[in-house]
Design a protein around this motif. Structure first.
Motif, PDB file in Angstrom:
ATOM      1  N   VAL A   1       0.862  -1.181   0.000  1.00 58.83           N
ATOM      2  CA  VAL A   1       0.000   0.000   0.000  1.00 58.83           C
ATOM      3  C   VAL A   1       0.905   1.240   0.000  1.00 58.83           C
ATOM      4  CG1 VAL A   1      -1.671   1.301   1.377  1.00 58.83           C
ATOM      5  CG2 VAL A   1      -1.888  -1.193   1.164  1.00 58.83           C
TER       6      VAL A   1
ATOM      7  N   ASN B   1       1.365   4.077   1.320  1.00 58.18           N
ATOM      8  CA  ASN B   1       1.318   5.092   2.370  1.00 58.18           C
ATOM      9  C   ASN B   1       2.703   5.495   2.855  1.00 58.18           C
ATOM     10  OD1 ASN B   1       1.398   2.418   3.475  1.00 58.18           O
ATOM     11  ND2 ASN B   1       1.021   3.279   5.500  1.00 58.18           N
ATOM     12  N   TYR B   2       3.743   4.844   2.375  1.00 49.46           N
ATOM     13  CA  TYR B   2       5.116   5.228   2.686  1.00 49.46           C
ATOM     14  C   TYR B   2       5.861   5.519   1.387  1.00 49.46           C
ATOM     15  CZ  TYR B   2       4.078   2.886   7.147  1.00 49.46           C
ATOM     16  OH  TYR B   2       3.514   2.486   8.317  1.00 49.46           O
TER      17      TYR B   2
ATOM     18  N   ARG C   1      -1.473   6.944  15.097  1.00 49.38           N
ATOM     19  CA  ARG C   1      -2.228   6.887  13.842  1.00 49.38           C
ATOM     20  C   ARG C   1      -3.592   6.225  13.977  1.00 49.38           C
ATOM     21  NH1 ARG C   1      -0.197   9.484   9.099  1.00 49.38           N
ATOM     22  NH2 ARG C   1       2.067   9.518   9.228  1.00 49.38           N
TER      23      ARG C   1
ATOM     24  N   TYR D   1      -3.225  14.708   9.230  1.00 55.66           N
ATOM     25  CA  TYR D   1      -3.260  13.268   9.437  1.00 55.66           C
ATOM     26  C   TYR D   1      -4.676  12.732   9.616  1.00 55.66           C
ATOM     27  CZ  TYR D   1       1.801  13.503  10.037  1.00 55.66           C
ATOM     28  OH  TYR D   1       3.145  13.695   9.843  1.00 55.66           O
TER      29      TYR D   1
END
Length: 404
Positions: free
Chosen positions: A15, A17-18, A141, A154
């Motif tokens: 995924v 997200n990084y 998170r 965020y």
């Protein structure tokens, strides 16, 4: 599977997200890492303040391998010896009477916030539920913790955030006075804002928070996920300030690289989390607890903690020398081995540009927002590695300047 993974596999299978760097480390020892091609790096990043004793420290390896031959996991239908030993060790070394074990800092903060609301509900009623946090704070998170954190980016795009959360200004006690009242259940604060830019709290600010909380019967929560377990030069940063919270959260350095988290509190507050009110499948895992106990016992010694402060001075000395030569930093700040160098006005927003240049020079570092270069190395990093790492950083900074 026998094929060697590549950085392209991240883009294909993970995924997005990084955005990891292009190199893939495969081996570490102490404060050095080696990638797939055998290139060596000095590690100033420390897994984002996690690898408190560097990579593959023999004390942690021994604790892990010894426990691996005995017992891995039971669930919380039972307890286990490593978890009980870890909890006792944390209680004996801190203000706390009780410990809740989990697997991460976000989980520890989630538990702390739920405990605070539950305690206030049981003691005062449903009206006492408001949480005061701070702009630019970061607490995890999960949806609850990201909402309490003071960085709206965020939480954007995930729907309505939980209510009853307000944000003051860090190091501004008057902003808290305007927000705190009899409906407030907790004030949550980092003794040093990590993701918010490596900003230490002023002693008078934390003392003032303690006094305000006492006046309104509000619980003071210290998020020490990043500052805890020796990172500040004391076992926990609250000890540096002489201000005792009601609840404290810990993770990152606690496991030295093994996923573990803890929430610490007192006998006055802990009963609010009675049987069935909260839980974690992996919390108190025997492997994690054994490694964390070894880390705590090794770190909480005068030799290690005094060494953290000595190494802080060495980092600062070299960063100031780099700045005298290149003029890229506005301020160098932090505590212990959590250090930030804020970029000067001419290099605003360019902290991230240093990271790939540093990688090319054989150094791993971090940022804390767009304007702060962050370092969070092993607490026992050899001083020779600091000197060599700083030489590599100087070369990376020189390239940044030359390309500007």
């Amino acid at each position: 599977m026998t094929q060697t993974p590549t950085r392209a596999d991240f883009d294909q299978y993970m995924v997005p997200n990084y955005a990891p760097q292009q190199v893939i480390p495969v081996r570490g020892k102490g404060s050095r890492l080696w990638d797939q091609a055998g290139r060596e790096y000095i590690d100033f990043a420390g897994g984002i303040a996690v690898n408190s004793l560097g990579h593959c420290h023999p004390v942690l390896v021994e604790a892990l391998t010894a426990q691996a031959d005995k017992l891995w996991h039971l669930s919380n239908v039972y307890t286990n010896e490593p978890a009980l030993k870890l909890a006792r060790s944390l209680v004996e070394r801190t203000f706390a009477d009780k410990v809740y074990l989990c697997s991460s800092g976000g989980e520890a903060n989630e538990a702390a916030l739920k405990l605070a609301r539950r305690w206030a509900h049981d003691q005062h009623g449903e009206h006492k539920h408001r949480i005061v946090s701070f702009a630019q704070s970061f607490h995890g998170r999960t949806f609850f913790t990201v909402s309490v954190g003071g960085q709206p980016k965020y939480a954007q795009g995930f729907g309505p955030v939980p209510g009853g959360i307000v944000h003051g200004e860090f190091n501004d006690l008057d902003s808290v006075r305007e927000l705190i009242d009899d409906d407030t259940c907790a004030v949550m604060v980092e003794p040093l804002q990590g993701e918010g830019g490596i900003l230490p709290a002023e002693p008078a600010f934390l003392q003032g928070l303690r006094e305000l909380c006492d006046q309104h019967d509000v619980l003071l929560i210290f998020d020490e996920v990043q500052t805890g377990v020796g990172r500040s030069g004391s076992l926990y940063a609250y000890m540096e300030y002489g201000v005792t919270p009601d609840i404290l959260t810990s993770a990152k350095s606690l496991g030295g690289g093994f996923p573990v988290g803890a929430m610490l509190t007192t006998d006055r507050i802990a009963p609010a989390l009675g049987i069935g009110t909260h839980g974690s499948t992996y919390g108190g895992n025997a492997l994690a607890s054994a490694v964390a106990l070894a880390a705590v016992e090794f770190i909480d010694t005068p030799d290690v903690l005094e060494g953290v402060k000595r190494r802080h001075d060495l980092f600062r000395e070299h960063l100031e020398a780099i700045n005298r030569q290149h003029g890229v930093f506005k301020e160098i700040r932090g505590m212990g081995l959590l250090i930030g160098a804020e970029m000067s006005d001419d290099y605003q927003g360019r902290a991230k540009d240093i990271l790939p240049l540093a990688i090319e020079e054989g150094l791993m570092a971090l940022i804390a927002g767009p304007d702060v270069l962050r370092m969070a190395p092993s607490l026992v990093i050899p001083e020779a590695d600091i000197v060599e790492g700083m030489a590599r950083l100087e070369r990376a900074v020189a390239r940044l300047v030359a390309d500007s």
